[in-house]
Design an enzyme around this catalytic site. Structure first.
Site, PDB file in Angstrom:
ATOM      1  N   THR A  71       0.832  -1.205   0.000  1.00  0.00           N
ATOM      2  CA  THR A  71       0.000   0.000   0.000  1.00  0.00           C
ATOM      3  C   THR A  71       0.866   1.255   0.000  1.00  0.00           C
ATOM      4  O   THR A  71       0.610   2.200  -0.749  1.00  0.00           O
ATOM      5  CB  THR A  71      -0.949   0.007   1.213  1.00  0.00           C
ATOM      6  N   TYR A  72       1.895   1.259   0.819  1.00  0.00           N
ATOM      7  CA  TYR A  72       2.809   2.389   0.874  1.00  0.00           C
ATOM      8  C   TYR A  72       3.493   2.615  -0.470  1.00  0.00           C
ATOM      9  O   TYR A  72       3.537   3.734  -0.978  1.00  0.00           O
ATOM     10  CB  TYR A  72       3.851   2.156   1.970  1.00  0.00           C
ATOM     11  N   VAL A  73       4.029   1.561  -1.053  1.00  0.00           N
ATOM     12  CA  VAL A  73       4.765   1.673  -2.313  1.00  0.00           C
ATOM     13  C   VAL A  73       3.839   2.124  -3.440  1.00  0.00           C
ATOM     14  O   VAL A  73       4.230   2.934  -4.289  1.00  0.00           O
ATOM     15  CB  VAL A  73       5.475   0.356  -2.665  1.00  0.00           C
ATOM     16  N   THR A 121       1.342   4.144  -3.151  1.00  0.00           N
ATOM     17  CA  THR A 121       1.168   5.593  -3.011  1.00  0.00           C
ATOM     18  C   THR A 121       2.409   6.345  -3.457  1.00  0.00           C
ATOM     19  O   THR A 121       2.314   7.384  -4.104  1.00  0.00           O
ATOM     20  CB  THR A 121       0.803   6.009  -1.570  1.00  0.00           C
TER      21      THR A 121
END
Length: 187
Positions: A99-101, A103
Site C-alpha cells: 500500500t505504501y509503495v 502511493t
C-alpha cells in the site's frame, strides 16, 4: 488533516495571511510502514481491510493532491515557486509494504504530470527520495540507534527549492549532500 480538503484550504490560507506569501510546499505527510522500527508487516491484499487501504491512500496520495491543488493559486499569484513531493521506499521482500509503495509510485507519477500542468506558471514540481529509512522523533529508541534521523536530509529541501524549471517533473535522490537525478520518467 491532509485528507480533508477544507482543512488543507484553510491551513494554506492561514499561512499565506500570516507570512504574506507561500513560496514552497513540501508534501511529506504520510502513513509509513515502520518495519525497521519493529512494527509488524502490513497485511497482504487478500487480508487487508478496505479501511486500512483507504486510510493510507487518502493520507499519502490524496494529501499530496489536495495540498498541491490548493497551493498552486498562491504560487501563480507570485509568478512561481516550488512543490517538493517526498518519494521512496519499500521492497517486495518480505511482503507487507504494498500500500505504501503504491502511493509513493503514484506520487512520482503525479509529480511528473503535475509539473507539466504548472510549468507555464513558473512552478517547479519535483520529488525527492531520502534514499533510506529514517527514524523520526516518534520512533522507538531502538530504531533511533539503528537508523539515521531526519537530519540525514541535511539541506535537501533548500537544494530542491533552488532547482530550475529544467528539473521539474523529475525524481531526485539526496546523497552525500547533493541532489542526484534518478532515472527520468518517459512521456
Amino acid at each position: 488533516d491532509v485528507r480533508n480538503e477544507d482543512e488543507v484550504r484553510n491551513a494554506l490560507a492561514a499561512i499565506a495571511a500570516k507570512l504574506g506569501r507561500i513560496d514552497i510546499l513540501v508534501n511529506n505527510a504520510g502513513i509509513v510502514p515502520h518495519f525497521r522500527w519493529g512494527v509488524p508487516r502490513w497485511p497482504h491484499v487478500a487480508d487487508m481491510p478496505l479501511e486500512f487501504w483507504d486510510k493510507v491512500i487518502r493520507t499519502n496520495l490524496y494529501g499530496t493532491f489536495l495540498c498541491s491543488k490548493h497551493v498552486v493559486p498562491y504560487l501563480r499569484k507570485q509568478n512561481g515557486g516550488h512543490i517538493i513531493n517526498m518519494y521512496g521506499g519499500g521492497a517486495t521482500k518480505p511482503p507487507g509494504a504494498l500500500t505504501y509503495v503504491v502511493t509513493k509510485d503514484a506520487i512520482r507519477t503525479f509529480t511528473h504530470f503535475h509539473a507539466e500542468e504548472v510549468r507555464g506558471d513558473n512552478i517547479c514540481v519535483v520529488s525527492i527520495s531520502p534514499g533510506n529509512p529514517i527514524a523520526t522523533e516518534t520512533a522507538p529508541d531502538s530504531a533511533k540507534k539503528e537508523l539515521p534521523g531526519p537530519d540525514v536530509l541535511g539541506d535537501a529541501f533548500v537544494l530542491a527549492a533552488g532547482l530550475s524549471l529544467d528539473a521539474s517533473g523529475r525524481c531526485w535522490a539526496y546523497k552525500d549532500g547533493k541532489l542526484i537525478l534518478e532515472e527520468p520518467m518517459e512521456g
